[in-house]
Design a protein around this motif. Structure first.
Motif, PDB file in Angstrom:
ATOM      1  N   ASN A  47     -15.711   2.306   9.435  1.00 50.34           N
ATOM      2  CA  ASN A  47     -15.003   3.461   9.132  1.00 50.34           C
ATOM      3  C   ASN A  47     -15.076   4.010   7.640  1.00 50.34           C
ATOM      4  OD1 ASN A  47     -13.391   4.177  11.616  1.00 50.34           O
ATOM      5  ND2 ASN A  47     -12.711   2.208  11.313  1.00 50.34           N
ATOM      6  N   ASP A  82      -8.429   8.688   2.691  1.00 48.31           N
ATOM      7  CA  ASP A  82      -7.681  10.045   2.627  1.00 48.31           C
ATOM      8  C   ASP A  82      -7.725  10.457   1.203  1.00 48.31           C
ATOM      9  OD1 ASP A  82      -7.638  10.273   5.237  1.00 48.31           O
ATOM     10  OD2 ASP A  82      -5.601   9.950   5.603  1.00 48.31           O
ATOM     11  N   PHE A 103      -7.047   3.846   6.065  1.00 45.76           N
ATOM     12  CA  PHE A 103      -7.081   5.213   6.149  1.00 45.76           C
ATOM     13  C   PHE A 103      -6.337   5.899   4.952  1.00 45.76           C
ATOM     14  CE2 PHE A 103      -9.433   4.084  10.037  1.00 45.76           C
ATOM     15  CZ  PHE A 103     -10.090   5.336  10.066  1.00 45.76           C
ATOM     16  N   GLY A 104      -5.384   5.472   4.521  1.00 45.72           N
ATOM     17  CA  GLY A 104      -4.546   5.942   3.699  1.00 45.72           C
ATOM     18  C   GLY A 104      -5.270   6.110   2.146  1.00 45.72           C
ATOM     19  N   TYR A 105      -6.047   4.943   1.977  1.00 43.34           N
ATOM     20  CA  TYR A 105      -6.881   4.890   0.680  1.00 43.34           C
ATOM     21  C   TYR A 105      -8.250   5.833   1.033  1.00 43.34           C
ATOM     22  CZ  TYR A 105      -4.216   0.915  -0.558  1.00 43.34           C
ATOM     23  OH  TYR A 105      -3.171  -0.292  -0.854  1.00 43.34           O
ATOM     24  N   HIS A 116       0.932  -1.339   0.104  1.00 43.69           N
ATOM     25  CA  HIS A 116      -0.127   0.139   0.022  1.00 43.69           C
ATOM     26  C   HIS A 116       0.884   1.295  -0.046  1.00 43.69           C
ATOM     27  CE1 HIS A 116       0.335   0.222   4.588  1.00 43.69           C
ATOM     28  NE2 HIS A 116       0.303   1.542   4.355  1.00 43.69           N
ATOM     29  N   PRO A 117       1.889   1.349   0.824  1.00 44.04           N
ATOM     30  CA  PRO A 117       2.694   2.677   0.596  1.00 44.04           C
ATOM     31  C   PRO A 117       3.248   2.887  -0.716  1.00 44.04           C
ATOM     32  CG  PRO A 117       3.477   1.440   2.309  1.00 44.04           C
ATOM     33  CD  PRO A 117       2.790   0.365   1.562  1.00 44.04           C
ATOM     34  N   LEU A 172     -13.139  -2.381  11.302  1.00 46.17           N
ATOM     35  CA  LEU A 172     -12.684  -1.203  10.398  1.00 46.17           C
ATOM     36  C   LEU A 172     -13.661  -0.939   9.364  1.00 46.17           C
ATOM     37  CD1 LEU A 172      -8.919  -2.670   9.069  1.00 46.17           C
ATOM     38  CD2 LEU A 172      -9.622  -0.783  10.722  1.00 46.17           C
ATOM     39  N   GLU A 229      -4.851  -3.564   6.763  1.00 47.21           N
ATOM     40  CA  GLU A 229      -4.903  -2.964   8.147  1.00 47.21           C
ATOM     41  C   GLU A 229      -5.281  -1.570   8.126  1.00 47.21           C
ATOM     42  OE1 GLU A 229      -4.641  -4.858  10.691  1.00 47.21           O
ATOM     43  OE2 GLU A 229      -3.718  -6.624   9.478  1.00 47.21           O
ATOM     44  N   ARG A 230      -5.584  -1.028   9.418  1.00 47.12           N
ATOM     45  CA  ARG A 230      -5.995   0.364   9.743  1.00 47.12           C
ATOM     46  C   ARG A 230      -5.124   1.491   8.893  1.00 47.12           C
ATOM     47  NH1 ARG A 230      -9.346   3.114  13.238  1.00 47.12           N
ATOM     48  NH2 ARG A 230      -9.742   1.017  14.166  1.00 47.12           N
ATOM     49  N   GLN A 231      -4.064   1.269   9.114  1.00 51.94           N
ATOM     50  CA  GLN A 231      -3.203   2.324   8.317  1.00 51.94           C
ATOM     51  C   GLN A 231      -3.402   2.435   6.563  1.00 51.94           C
ATOM     52  OE1 GLN A 231       1.157   1.779   8.506  1.00 51.94           O
ATOM     53  NE2 GLN A 231       1.526   4.044   7.657  1.00 51.94           N
ATOM     54  N   ALA A 232      -3.473   1.027   6.001  1.00 54.01           N
ATOM     55  CA  ALA A 232      -3.953   1.080   4.564  1.00 54.01           C
ATOM     56  C   ALA A 232      -5.079   1.715   4.245  1.00 54.01           C
ATOM     57  CB  ALA A 232      -3.783  -0.448   4.103  1.00 54.01           C
TER      58      ALA A 232
END
Length: 268
Positions: A198, A172, A168-170, A138-139, A195, A163-166
């Motif tokens: 959200n 955003d 919310f990155g998407y 994802h990064p 998740l 996971e959560r970081q991925a």
């Protein structure tokens, strides 16, 4: 209650000779429209041919056209020309399945990135949304996607399992999220339970990714052990439960979202 399955691999050999029966079972389960996934140039041609053969009126079956990261090593200028021609077809509603897979690395990562960028450029040119595959990347996927985002109509990360970081990155980046029967898997999908709430209405869509990801909560299980669009209501039930919504509420907004995303016709 009408459902839309945004990811069906109907060209998979396990469905040979059964296409009409699979489509009819889906309709009987309330799945009124389906998007058939293309994962290679040849596979995209086959997906379109199936949609045209079984729905010449272009009301219920549609397809995507793209090259999966697993096949990115075969990407070349001929692929690009063939894909561009497919994208002009009426029932092709998205570019993809394309993206990055750093989990299996069946194609070298530079080749995956080059093929993904080329397909994003095609999506911009043809004004079509993008159907994205991402595993453990994802990064890098976000870094490649960001320069294109303002010029793309829309993009969905299909079969989200991250996971959560991925997530919310998407979100955003104002991407859509596709949820499959992975959420029904008590071994590896329970992190999705907290998740999915959200993802706001208008960004969430449902899919089976059939014949893969048979929901483990499904009872009784089919003898074939193959997933199919008729089992999308099981995904609906699990997602609705963890979002605190009724199945009717989730069906209404996820289907409206899919219709808007892919430009599908409304049905009576």
């Amino acid at each position: 209650m009408q459902l839309i399955d945004i990811g069906v691999n109907l060209t998979n050999p396990c469905y040979d000779g059964q296409h009409e029966a699979v489509i009819e079972r889906a309709r009987g389960a309330g799945v009124v429209q389906m998007v058939l996934t293309g994962t290679s140039v040849e596979g995209s041609e086959q997906a379109l041919a199936l949609a045209q053969r079984h729905d010449p009126a272009a009301q219920r079956l549609f397809s995507t056209a793209g090259v999966h990261p697993h096949d990115a090593a075969q990407w070349n200028t001929a692929s690009e020309r063939q894909l561009a021609a497919l994208l002009d077809q009426r029932q092709v509603v998205a570019v993809g399945e394309c993206g990055l897979d750093f989990n299996r690395d069946f194609s070298p990562r530079p080749a995956q990135e080059a093929a993904f960028e080329a397909q994003l450029a095609l999506a911009v040119e043809h004004r079509l949304p993008v159907f994205i595959h991402e595993r453990e990347a994802h990064p890098r996927l976000l870094a490649i996607l960001k320069p294109f985002r303002d010029r793309l109509p829309a993009a969905v990360v299909h079969c989200f399992t991250g996971e959560r970081q991925a997530l919310f990155g998407y979100l955003d980046l104002d991407l859509h999220i596709g949820i499959t029967g992975w959420i029904c898997d008590e071994r590896r999908g329970t992190h999705l339970h907290e998740l999915v709430g959200n993802i706001r209405p208008g960004r969430l869509m449902l899919e089976t990714d059939a014949p893969y990801l048979l929901p483990r909560t499904l009872r009784p299980k089919p003898k074939s052990r193959h997933n199919e669009p008729a089992f999308l209501p099981e995904v609906l039930r699990e997602v609705a439960r963890h979002r605190g919504e009724t199945e009717q509420q989730l069906a209404a907004h996820s289907s409206a979202c899919a219709r808007a995303f892919f430009g599908l016709p409304a049905l009576d």
